[in-house]
Design a protein around this motif. Structure first.
Motif, PDB file in Angstrom:
ATOM      1  N   CYS A 288       8.766   3.344   6.946  1.00 11.09           N
ATOM      2  CA  CYS A 288       8.255   2.017   6.576  1.00 11.09           C
ATOM      3  C   CYS A 288       6.993   2.141   5.728  1.00 11.09           C
ATOM      4  CB  CYS A 288       7.932   1.201   7.827  1.00 11.09           C
ATOM      5  SG  CYS A 288       9.365   0.888   8.882  1.00 11.09           S
ATOM      6  N   ARG A 289       6.761   1.136   4.888  1.00 12.09           N
ATOM      7  CA  ARG A 289       5.537   1.056   4.092  1.00 12.09           C
ATOM      8  C   ARG A 289       4.714  -0.135   4.566  1.00 12.09           C
ATOM      9  NH1 ARG A 289       6.515   1.667  -2.253  1.00 12.09           N
ATOM     10  NH2 ARG A 289       4.233   1.698  -2.179  1.00 12.09           N
ATOM     11  N   LYS A 290       3.408  -0.004   4.407  1.00 10.63           N
ATOM     12  CA  LYS A 290       2.492  -1.025   4.887  1.00 10.63           C
ATOM     13  C   LYS A 290       2.141  -2.030   3.792  1.00 10.63           C
ATOM     14  CE  LYS A 290      -2.131  -1.639   6.898  1.00 10.63           C
ATOM     15  NZ  LYS A 290      -3.367  -0.949   7.360  1.00 10.63           N
TER      16      LYS A 290
ATOM     17  N   TRP B 288       4.735  -3.930   8.278  1.00 10.68           N
ATOM     18  CA  TRP B 288       5.400  -2.655   8.034  1.00 10.68           C
ATOM     19  C   TRP B 288       6.852  -2.964   7.706  1.00 10.68           C
ATOM     20  CZ3 TRP B 288       2.823   1.865   7.581  1.00 10.68           C
ATOM     21  CH2 TRP B 288       1.506   1.893   8.045  1.00 10.68           C
TER      22      TRP B 288
ATOM     23  N   GLU C 285       0.509   3.503   2.368  1.00  6.72           N
ATOM     24  CA  GLU C 285       0.574   3.974   3.757  1.00  6.72           C
ATOM     25  C   GLU C 285       2.007   3.890   4.281  1.00  6.72           C
ATOM     26  OE1 GLU C 285      -2.493   2.863   6.626  1.00  6.72           O
ATOM     27  OE2 GLU C 285      -3.478   1.753   5.013  1.00  6.72           O
ATOM     28  N   LYS C 286       2.409   4.918   4.997  1.00  4.40           N
ATOM     29  CA  LYS C 286       3.768   4.969   5.539  1.00  4.40           C
ATOM     30  C   LYS C 286       3.743   5.427   6.991  1.00  4.40           C
ATOM     31  CE  LYS C 286       5.954   6.093   1.098  1.00  4.40           C
ATOM     32  NZ  LYS C 286       6.834   7.057   0.364  1.00  4.40           N
ATOM     33  N   LYS C 287       4.710   4.964   7.761  1.00  3.15           N
ATOM     34  CA  LYS C 287       4.918   5.472   9.111  1.00  3.15           C
ATOM     35  C   LYS C 287       6.354   5.196   9.533  1.00  3.15           C
ATOM     36  CE  LYS C 287       3.354   1.584  12.020  1.00  3.15           C
ATOM     37  NZ  LYS C 287       2.417   1.221  13.109  1.00  3.15           N
TER      38      LYS C 287
ATOM     39  N   GLU D 184      -0.883  -7.666   8.803  1.00  2.00           N
ATOM     40  CA  GLU D 184      -0.435  -6.291   8.585  1.00  2.00           C
ATOM     41  C   GLU D 184       1.072  -6.241   8.787  1.00  2.00           C
ATOM     42  OE1 GLU D 184      -0.653  -2.161  11.089  1.00  2.00           O
ATOM     43  OE2 GLU D 184      -2.559  -3.223  10.787  1.00  2.00           O
TER      44      GLU D 184
ATOM     45  N   THR E  36       0.843  -1.197   0.000  1.00  2.00           N
ATOM     46  CA  THR E  36       0.000   0.000   0.000  1.00  2.00           C
ATOM     47  C   THR E  36       0.881   1.250   0.000  1.00  2.00           C
ATOM     48  OG1 THR E  36      -0.121   0.321   2.398  1.00  2.00           O
ATOM     49  CG2 THR E  36      -1.629  -1.293   1.424  1.00  2.00           C
TER      50      THR E  36
ATOM     51  N   TYR F 200      -0.670  -5.256   3.436  1.00  2.64           N
ATOM     52  CA  TYR F 200      -1.811  -5.891   4.094  1.00  2.64           C
ATOM     53  C   TYR F 200      -2.389  -6.986   3.199  1.00  2.64           C
ATOM     54  CZ  TYR F 200      -6.414  -6.789   6.014  1.00  2.64           C
ATOM     55  OH  TYR F 200      -7.517  -7.426   6.521  1.00  2.64           O
TER      56      TYR F 200
END
Length: 240
Positions: free
Chosen positions: A132-134, A153, A123-125, A151, A121, A136
């Motif tokens: 990091c990228r997510k 990361w 989504e990053k955090k 899930e 995805t 799923y």
């Protein structure tokens, strides 16, 4: 047909590894805490591992382990699992050729590559100071109805590659990522009702130059050879 499947898996693998063209090989140490809540009888099980990466070599140490087991992987060549049980030091070997000739193993690796690629995805955090990228995806249960929700990361700009499988089933989810060129920082598996059953968590990451002697095979371990049954044992089995 078989060659076609392997070729398609290889192409998929290459495409997945080009998702982020800026990835660079990681060198250093990552410590993982693995927490399992899969059965009421066993309760919560916590295991700790240390992974060391340098170039084409990986060392995996099982921490808090009486057997002092560890694995040394020479990427592209072989994996060696060392165990010191009751002062008896033995090791097992799996070559890349043996792994590549295992059709089931290659099929599983291709399936893992597809699962990881399709689940990527935007989504990053940040985890432990790293972007990091997510990823799923869902996995159907084997012996029951329903799914596991996974899930992940993973590091955005660092990579590694474990081309020979590790031996420890406890680290399977981590190794599945490494076999497809990505480094996980957090893996959470839950049931459909939200209950968490597994958590693989990087608790410490340190980029640094490693001493290469930690990847040397110790000389005081003897190769484990699975003894073949004797003729008498074969005859006893036939009686049943």
């Amino acid at each position: 047909m078989r060659n076609g499947k392997i070729l398609s898996g290889l192409l998929l693998f290459l495409c997945f590894n080009m998702v982020d063209a800026q990835t660079k090989p990681f060198e250093g140490e990552i410590k993982y805490k693995i927490t399992t809540n899969n059965t009421e009888e066993d309760g919560v099980i916590v295991k700790n591992y240390a992974y060391f990466f340098s170039g084409n070599k990986i060392r995996i140490e099982k921490l808090d382990d009486k057997d002092k087991s560890f694995t040394i992987i020479d990427t592209g060549k072989a994996a060696y699992y060392y165990k010191n049980y009751d002062k008896v030091k033995t090791y097992m070997e799996l070559t890349k050729e043996q792994f590549d000739n295992d059709y089931t193993a290659k099929e599983e690796q291709n399936a893992a590559a597809l699962k990881l690629k399709n689940g990527l995805t935007d989504e990053k955090k940040e985890i432990l100071g790293y972007k990091c990228r997510k990823i799923y995806y869902k996995v159907a249960k084997i012996f029951a109805d329903g799914f596991y929700n996974c899930e992940l990361w993973v590091l955005c700009d660092k990579s590694t590659l474990m081309t020979v499988a590790n031996f420890d089933i406890s680290t399977a989810s981590i190794d599945e990522c490494l076999e497809n060129g990505i480094i996980p920082m957090l893996i959470i598996t839950t049931l459909d009702n939200g209950k968490e059953v597994e958590r693989y968590e990087a608790v410490k990451i340190e980029e640094k130059k490693l001493k290469q002697n930690i990847f040397n095979s110790p000389k005081d371990y003897k190769k484990y050879v699975n003894p073949l049954p004797s003729e008498d044992e074969y005859e006893d089995e036939e009686e049943y």
